[in-house]
Every structure is written in C-alpha cells, then in structure tokens.
Design an enzyme around this catalytic site. Sequence first.
Site, PDB file in Angstrom:
ATOM      1  N   HIS A   1       0.914  -1.047  -0.193  1.00  0.00           N
ATOM      2  CA  HIS A   1       0.141  -0.024  -0.087  1.00  0.00           C
ATOM      3  C   HIS A   1       0.800   1.209  -0.007  1.00  0.00           C
ATOM      4  O   HIS A   1       1.881   1.580   0.848  1.00  0.00           O
ATOM      5  CB  HIS A   1      -0.960   0.059   1.321  1.00  0.00           C
TER       6      HIS A   1
ATOM      7  N   GLY B   1      -3.800  -2.987  -1.731  1.00  0.00           N
ATOM      8  CA  GLY B   1      -5.128  -3.392  -1.494  1.00  0.00           C
ATOM      9  C   GLY B   1      -6.102  -2.779  -1.678  1.00  0.00           C
ATOM     10  O   GLY B   1      -6.258  -1.475  -1.312  1.00  0.00           O
TER      11      GLY B   1
ATOM     12  N   GLU C   1      -1.832 -12.110   6.490  1.00  0.00           N
ATOM     13  CA  GLU C   1      -1.398 -10.816   7.379  1.00  0.00           C
ATOM     14  C   GLU C   1      -2.544 -10.562   8.485  1.00  0.00           C
ATOM     15  O   GLU C   1      -2.513  -9.346   8.980  1.00  0.00           O
ATOM     16  CB  GLU C   1      -1.067  -9.574   6.646  1.00  0.00           C
TER      17      GLU C   1
ATOM     18  N   TYR D   1      -5.829 -10.192   7.630  1.00  0.00           N
ATOM     19  CA  TYR D   1      -7.085  -9.551   7.271  1.00  0.00           C
ATOM     20  C   TYR D   1      -8.059 -10.452   7.153  1.00  0.00           C
ATOM     21  O   TYR D   1      -8.031 -11.594   7.650  1.00  0.00           O
ATOM     22  CB  TYR D   1      -6.804  -8.761   5.805  1.00  0.00           C
TER      23      TYR D   1
ATOM     24  N   ARG E   1      -3.091 -15.179  -1.655  1.00  0.00           N
ATOM     25  CA  ARG E   1      -2.081 -15.061  -0.588  1.00  0.00           C
ATOM     26  C   ARG E   1      -2.391 -15.861   0.697  1.00  0.00           C
ATOM     27  O   ARG E   1      -3.196 -15.109   1.413  1.00  0.00           O
ATOM     28  CB  ARG E   1      -1.762 -13.380  -0.489  1.00  0.00           C
TER      29      ARG E   1
ATOM     30  N   HIS F   1      -0.288  -8.912  11.480  1.00  0.00           N
ATOM     31  CA  HIS F   1      -0.150  -7.615  11.770  1.00  0.00           C
ATOM     32  C   HIS F   1       0.266  -7.315  13.320  1.00  0.00           C
ATOM     33  O   HIS F   1       1.138  -6.766  13.872  1.00  0.00           O
ATOM     34  CB  HIS F   1      -0.799  -6.458  11.313  1.00  0.00           C
TER      35      HIS F   1
ATOM     36  N   ARG G   1      11.793 -11.002   3.129  1.00  0.00           N
ATOM     37  CA  ARG G   1      13.102 -10.662   3.308  1.00  0.00           C
ATOM     38  C   ARG G   1      13.972 -11.425   1.998  1.00  0.00           C
ATOM     39  O   ARG G   1      14.997 -12.312   2.467  1.00  0.00           O
ATOM     40  CB  ARG G   1      13.666 -11.221   4.711  1.00  0.00           C
TER      41      ARG G   1
ATOM     42  N   GLN H   1      11.492   2.631   7.452  1.00  0.00           N
ATOM     43  CA  GLN H   1      11.369   3.993   7.938  1.00  0.00           C
ATOM     44  C   GLN H   1      10.225   4.688   6.894  1.00  0.00           C
ATOM     45  O   GLN H   1       9.802   5.834   7.211  1.00  0.00           O
ATOM     46  CB  GLN H   1      12.531   4.474   8.145  1.00  0.00           C
TER      47      GLN H   1
ATOM     48  N   GLY I   1      22.674  15.750   7.959  1.00  0.00           N
ATOM     49  CA  GLY I   1      23.183  16.093   9.464  1.00  0.00           C
ATOM     50  C   GLY I   1      23.674  17.482   9.586  1.00  0.00           C
ATOM     51  O   GLY I   1      23.385  18.126  10.389  1.00  0.00           O
TER      52      GLY I   1
END
Length: 714
Positions: free
Chosen positions: A49, A81, A187, A189, A237, A275, A311, A362, A691
């Site tokens: 998403h 989704g 996951e 859902y 899935r 999740h 991964r 992130q 920085g």
Amino acid sequence: MDARSAAQANTAANDSHIPTHNSDYPHLFTPLDLGFTTLKNRVVMGSMHTGLEDRFYNYGKLAAYFAERAKGGVGMMITGGISPNREGWLLPAGGTMNTKMDVIHHQRLTRAVHKHDSKILMQILHSGRYGYHPFVVAPSPIKSPISPFKPRKMSAKNIQQTISDYARAATLAKQAGYDGVEVMGSEGYLINQFLSRHVNKRKDEYGGDIDGRMRFAVEIVQAIRAAVGEDFIIVFRLSMLDLVKDGNTMAEVIAVAQALEAAGVTIINTGIGWHEARVPTIVTSVPRAAFADFAAEVRRHVSIPVMAANRINMPHTAEHIVQSGQADLIQMARPLLADPNWANKAKAGQSARINTCIACNQACLDHTFEHKRSTCLVNPQACYETELVYKKAKRPKKVAVVGGGVAGMSAACVAAQRGHEVTLYEAKSRLGGQFNYAKVIPGKEEFFETIRYYRNELEHLGVHVKLNTAVDSDMLEASNYHHVIIATGVVPRSLEGKLEGAELPHVLSYAELLSGEHEIGATVAVIGAGGIGFDVSEYLTAQHTQVLTDAMLADPSYRPKAQSVAEWREEWGVTQDADYDSAGGLHKPEGITPKRQVYLMQRSKGRLGKGLNKTTGWVHRAHIKSHGVIEISGVQYEKITNEGIWITNAEGHSQLLRVDNVIVCAGQESVVDLMPKVGDAPKAQYHVIGGAKLAAELDAKRAIRDGAEVAAGI
C-alpha cells in the site's frame, strides 16, 4: 499438463538457450507457462500500500510508479489492497473497485504497465477487524489490538453479499485490463480471520474445524473463477505461518492450499504472520529468506505454482530458492520500491549496482501506518516519479560535494546522473559516514549494501572521489566550482564540560564504541535512550556481535556473519520445523545470555523508546528486554567516577551504578565549518544537506532525500 509441469518442461527446454549475461540467475529469468498465459520471468512485485490507491486523483502518479517497475523488467506486479466494499476499507473512503468509474481510473495503471511487457494484478483486500473506521466486521466480534473499533459479527447474509462483492470486484478488474487478481488471505485481514481459530469462534458452517473455517475463502475463489472465466490469473495470498495464539498448523495450511487449488486458484502466494503478531517478519534483523521453507512445504502438496516471500532482496537469494525447488516465483515488494530496475540489473549481470532494500521500514510501512504516502529511504523517487525527476542538465556544471556519508553520496550520484562534473571529498579513508556505525549493529548488516551500492554508482557515473582529503574554504573557492554541496554530517555530542568525569578514559561516544577500537568491560551504562542508545545496547549484549577490524571494513566484499535463521527462530520462538504442528508455528522463545550487563538511561520519565519508529520500535524494545538490559527513566546524571556513574533516580535518591564503561548517546552536532559566513561573497552557490543541515536524531531518510532534491535542482 498442470501449470507446474508446464513450467518445469519449459525450464528444461530453455536452460540451454539462456543468454550468457544471465548465467548467474538462469532459473529466476526462465518464463513460467501458466497454460493460458506466460510470465516472462519469476520476479513478482508484491502488493504494497503506497497511499496513492485511495484517491482517484493520484492514479496518474500511481501509473508512473508501476510503469517504472514494468520498464525495470519485473514479470508481474500486484497493486496495493483495493477493497471489494465499504466494510472492507482500510481507511475511510479507501480505494475500491465497485463501479464503472473505478474501472476508468484503474485503466490508467494497466495501460501504463502493458506498454512495457509486464503483467499487473489487482489485490482485493478486505480489512475485516483491521479497518480503521466504524463499519468494521469480522467472523466474530473480537476487537483487534491495532484498531480502536470493535467489529460487528458478520451474518450469513453479510457473508454471502461479501462473496458477491469479491466476484464483482474481480469482474471489474478484468474490465479495467488487469491480468488477474490477488485475493488477500493473510496478514490477519478478513479472510485470514475466518481461517484461524484466533478470531473465528463461529458455531455455524463458517466456523469450527478447518473445513468450516476455510469455507469463506473457498467460496470467494469459486465465485471469482465463475465470474472471470479460466483465462484470468487468480493468486491467493495464504498465511503459511500465523505466528499468533490459536493460529493454524501446517496440516491445516496445506488443507486450505489444496482446497484453493481445487477451487480454481492459479498461484499460491506466501503470507507470514499477522500484523498483531509479536514476532518480526520483515524488519532488517530478520535473516534473508527466513521463511522460504514454509513455502516449500506447501509446494510439496499442490501442483500449482507457489510464490515465496519475505526478506528476499537480492538475486542470488531469489535464484537459490527457485533453483532448489522451494518455490516457483519470488515475491518482492520493498526491494522493487528501492530499485525499480532490480530485474534488469540482475538479468544483465549487474547485481552489484542494485540499490538494495535494507528492510528499515522507515519510509514505506512507517509512512503507511502514519497515513502518509509511502516512499523509500534509499530511493526517494519511489512513489514520487512524477515529482522528483532527474532531468539531464542543459548546461553541465562543476559541482563539489563535501562529505561522503549517505547525503553526500546521494547528491553526488544524482548530480552526475544529470550530467554535471562532480567531485566528492571525504576526509576519512572510507565512504559511508554514520552508516559505517549503523552497519556494525547486529541485525543491521544490510546497511553494508547501501554503501556498496553508492560506491559502485559513484564509479559507474564517473564521480571523482577523493578520500583522505580534508578541504577548506580557500581550496573550494580556488577550484572554481559552480555549486558546493556541504554534506559534512554530524559528530557525537560530547558531555565534557557538562558532566563531571565525562573526560575519563572509560567514557566513550557511540562512535568510539562502534569503531571497535576500544576494549569494553562486562558492565556498561548507556546515556541516552533514543534510536542510537537502543542500537548500542543491542550491540553490547547480542551474542552475534562482531568487532570489525579496519582490514575487514576496507574490503568492499566483506560482510559480517548475520544471525542464522535457526538462531533467529530460537530467539523469537518460531518453529524450526516447516511441517509444524504447533498452533501458529509458535514455540517458547529461548532467551539469550547477554554478553554484558547494560543499563540504558534517559532523563525523561516514562517508557524508553517512545520515539522509535512504529513498525520497528517494538522489535528493538523486545530485543533489549530479552537481552536483560535494565531500563532507567527519569534520571539526573550527577557525575562519572572511576567506580561508575552517580545518578539521581526518579524517586530522588542518589545511587552509584558500578560500571566499567559509560557510553554517551546524547545526540549529535552539525559540522558546518565550511559554510560561508554572513558577509562572504563566494563564487559558488552553497547548499547544506543531511546532518550538517539538521543534527536531530540521525535520519538517513531525510539525508538521502536532501541530497537527491538539491542535486535535482542545480
């Protein structure tokens, strides 16, 4: 001949004709014959998403996002989704496929992808009790820990209407030009909620044993297949490892997979964990391909293709999974966010130039959960393809970049890509800046890949890299640069002069610690509980911490040994057996014996790590807890002595922590000595990024984007 037999026959027929430049990954780039259509390779961009799906006026940007990955050589893509109805929204007014108007918007995506010889599927996702709105429903009225709304129990009529909504969404997807749909059944859902005893407490035909719990999923697939015909891809899935209490066993997973095959599924995709699970599944500390054996176990019991996921970020890992028969296809979402040209680079034998996903979350998942548009820490163009554009410069200019951290390398690469003549100056002997400290933290070995990528790109783009070169203002002015980009970064903030005893030899900055140049004792106090403090605490306690020498770090091919899959599963309580019979694949975690006793302290009261990122912060907090780190908040630092550190605790009592070392993680200070002063009139135009611009908690996401944006504008 079934789809797998056809694919295997196709592989055997074509192996001898694979181009020489593709010899490293012959199985990954072998076409997959599905009978009615063929995938040109085994690389699939999985659903993710982005935040662009939910508003029709963003579909032009979404089309550009998918088109870039289609150009990059991926065989098939799956959208984020899309809900089949209002109850299934992830967010209020989320993306749907309900009307002819929806079809028109989605056609922008399919046309953009098909221009580049790739296939695209629409994922149909019903959030169930994970929805963040008051209309949420579930098989049983059990509130989710990640939504404030308690779901309504679905009636039999509601279930039948929802099944029809799935079929309607798939029919409209076909009209929009999609090559197929993916039914999101993992996951945690809605469909996963029906499949598992964790949420499904029903007593009717949609509950009870696995035959009842799978009925909803099977009937959805049957309805979709009846609506769209045979020449349409249906991917399901499937949650192969729930990682929650009362989750399914592998025998139940296999029973579902076999029933889905019979119902008309074309491909089974891998889902891992819910999740709400308290086991990480996609963060950077999870070993590569940690779950491929679960996909392999399911593949043994079905005859349709199976897709491995989670991964898998580099071609050699993907190739091994396909070559060894663990899976037929490889799903990667974030790796193709990080580098849209992943497939083309791998196929051309240029894996060293892949901008590797470091699984930091992130800028992608953290943004998703903050209701922001997703992007990528290592690729700020992701989801901004129409806005952050690297146009060729009309008049190439002479550009100096001072500082070889990620901000400086990002700026240098983009400027050179645009055609400018770029020189990069780095005062130290290695590129990487603060990433050189981050990459030695156990579980952050992927950070080596980012430095490798930039180093290779700088060479490929012809940037003049000058290491061990300190520059001054006079030299910059004398060199007649048109633009000077100051990316000199930060230095750790020192407490000398601010805290008595901070100058003692057993007091080290985080940079001195992570450089590996100092012997560290058995008991350590860490001042500062931000992200760096947590990293340092893990570094000091983890069993697989390695002290890296200069020789190791100077070798571009060196990678420290990451935690093994078996060790990781043992620490987190995940089954070692692919044919597991424990509910959800969970076992009791085996705590580690930490290398040291660590005290992690902060001045503010309350829980440590409140400012950590949403999707990874809980992992860091769990890690240091399991590593025996003693957390202390609300402290005042009195003084450091040879015996340790004196503090005043939250109750106002003075106490001595007897420690061998004190590590200071109290923030950073910008290095901006080279910026012109007020009244100066430099020949060049100066820019400050990363920085050096803002020395807040280390933020590589901001630093890399700063570099790219400045270089895109000069």
